[in-house]
Motif scaffolding. Structure first.
Motif, short mmCIF file in Angstrom:
data_model
loop_
_atom_site.label_atom_id
_atom_site.label_comp_id
_atom_site.label_asym_id
_atom_site.label_seq_id
_atom_site.Cartn_x
_atom_site.Cartn_y
_atom_site.Cartn_z
N SER A 1 -69.40 31.89 135.53
CA SER A 1 -68.11 32.04 136.44
C SER A 1 -67.15 31.24 136.07
O SER A 1 -67.37 30.11 135.20
CB SER A 1 -68.43 31.61 138.01
N HIS A 2 -65.70 31.13 136.50
CA HIS A 2 -64.73 30.61 136.04
C HIS A 2 -63.62 30.53 136.93
O HIS A 2 -63.43 31.56 137.55
CB HIS A 2 -64.37 30.73 134.64
N GLY A 3 -62.73 29.74 136.85
CA GLY A 3 -61.52 29.74 137.55
C GLY A 3 -60.57 28.97 136.96
O GLY A 3 -60.80 27.80 136.30
N VAL A 4 -59.01 29.12 137.22
CA VAL A 4 -58.12 28.27 136.88
C VAL A 4 -57.09 28.24 137.77
O VAL A 4 -56.66 29.02 138.56
CB VAL A 4 -57.19 28.83 135.29
N SER B 1 -65.43 26.28 134.32
CA SER B 1 -66.35 27.19 134.02
C SER B 1 -67.63 26.62 134.16
O SER B 1 -68.06 25.55 134.14
CB SER B 1 -66.06 27.75 132.50
N LYS B 2 -68.70 27.55 134.49
CA LYS B 2 -70.10 27.46 134.70
C LYS B 2 -70.83 28.33 133.98
O LYS B 2 -70.51 29.35 133.76
CB LYS B 2 -70.34 27.63 136.30
N ILE C 1 -61.17 29.76 129.39
CA ILE C 1 -62.73 28.99 129.55
C ILE C 1 -62.55 27.80 128.63
O ILE C 1 -62.93 26.53 129.10
CB ILE C 1 -63.70 30.02 128.92
N LEU C 2 -62.11 27.82 127.30
CA LEU C 2 -61.98 26.84 126.54
C LEU C 2 -60.24 26.75 125.99
O LEU C 2 -59.91 27.99 125.89
CB LEU C 2 -62.85 26.88 125.33
N PRO C 3 -60.07 25.75 125.65
CA PRO C 3 -58.77 25.82 125.16
C PRO C 3 -58.58 26.69 123.98
O PRO C 3 -59.62 26.80 123.17
CB PRO C 3 -58.22 24.26 124.73
#
Length: 351
Positions: A334-337, A313-314, A267-269
């Motif tokens: 939600s999120h994706g990579v 990410s949202k 989500i975040l570094p």
């Protein structure tokens, strides 16, 4: 439905550098069962899919342009031309793109159009395009300028009390624009401009973050942006990325970043000490719903010798008032990579 998120990559194909385009869309209707068009995933999103935009190639490499999308028109503003054919002495070297490219994404056979502007409207080296709710499109390069996406004759330039050559647009409203100027004031400053009076004010000198993304303004009260706070510690960098909020009226940063977004490298570094310095190459914070505070954060991770990773990410931004000062927290939705391959993520925007 969420507004789509557009991604502009740079990729080397057949010994030439070209652009590659993708769009992140919320699944729904026909998109519910549609396949993703990416070769590699780190973490697949359950609510979003990624689709490649098969746009025609330009006849030259375009560098350092800004990106904006309005009503299915994709704009590339300013930048530099770099011809592919360098055998002709007259074509050797890059030249400034005094104007903008645009393409209609709704057409079955889209083609790039180029609109030339007067030299006074030179946005070579432009960074970050932004669109206000009333339809004005902003960019900054050698100047700060704007035009309406549906009327190209409305170009305006603004006189700035500083050199904007390294500035970037953080956010715009109907009446104000916010710029981050890394070289202004020593350690970098955020500057607010009143578009009616053309008056400019430095909101803070020596910004606490070395990296700021485009962001959003909440009700003319708060500026929300993704930033990377770096502190020197034992010859290493104490790396503190996060979504930070600036209180416009009190002219101060809130003491803590937005809570609720994990520093998990997804989500975040991740936070902490590191010797390699900043790992975030590109980032952008945008509002994907016009009627609510649903935001999306996009950032890319560049590691030498490895594929580019693109994270998004949202989340819904909430606030609780605590003794008059609100505490902001995020409800992650939600999120994706995904892997971008041997590419570089240059720009991202919504529209």
């Amino acid at each position: 439905m969420d507004r789509p998120i557009y991604l502009e990559f740079m990729v080397r194909e057949d010994e030439q550098v070209r652009n590659r385009w993708y769009v992140i869309e919320e699944r729904g209707g026909e998109e519910e069962t549609a396949a993703d068009e990416l070769e590699g995933w780190v973490r697949k999103s359950e609510t979003d899919r990624v689709r490649q935009l098969h746009l025609p190639h330009l006849d030259y490499e375009l560098q350092f342009n800004s990106l904006a999308v309005a009503e299915s028109r994709l704009f590339l503003i300013g930048g530099y031309f770099q011809p592919y054919d360098t055998s002709d002495p007259e074509l050797f070297g890059r030249s400034e793109a005094v104007g903008f490219h645009y393409i209609d994404l709704n057409r079955s056979d889209p083609t790039w159009q180029f609109t030339m502007l007067d030299e006074a409207y030179n946005f070579a080296g432009a960074k970050v395009g932004a669109i206000s709710k009333d339809g004005w499109m902003y960019t900054v390069g050698k100047h700060l300028g704007r035009f309406r996406w549906d009327d190209f004759s409305t170009w305006e330039n603004f006189c700035l009390p500083f050199n904007p050559s390294d500035a970037k647009v953080l956010a715009v409203t109907e009446t104000e624009v916010y710029l981050f100027c890394p070289s202004f004031g020593g350690g970098g400053s955020i500057v607010r401009g009143d578009l009616k009076s053309n008056c400019w004010k430095t909101l803070n000198l020596n910004s606490p973050c070395s990296h700021w993304s485009s962001g959003v303004v909440l009700g003319n009260n708060y500026l929300v942006s993704f930033g990377v706070l770096e502190r020197n510690s034992r010859q290493c960098l104490d790396y503190l990325p996060g979504v930070y909020i600036y209180d416009i009226h009190n002219e101060t940063w809130l003491s803590e970043p937005v809570q609720g977004l994990p520093y998990d490298g997804i989500i975040l570094p991740t936070r902490g000490l590191r010797e390699d310095g900043e790992s975030v190459f590109h980032s952008s914070l945008m509002q994907v719903r016009r009627d609510e505070l649903k935001l999306a954060l996009v950032w890319s991770h560049e590691v030498p010798g490895e594929q580019t990773q693109v994270h998004w990410s949202k989340f819904i931004l909430h606030s609780n008032k605590n003794h008059g000062a609100p505490d902001f927290y995020a409800e992650l939705l939600s999120h994706g990579v995904c892997f971008g391959g041997d590419t570089l993520l240059l720009n991202s925007t919504t529209g």
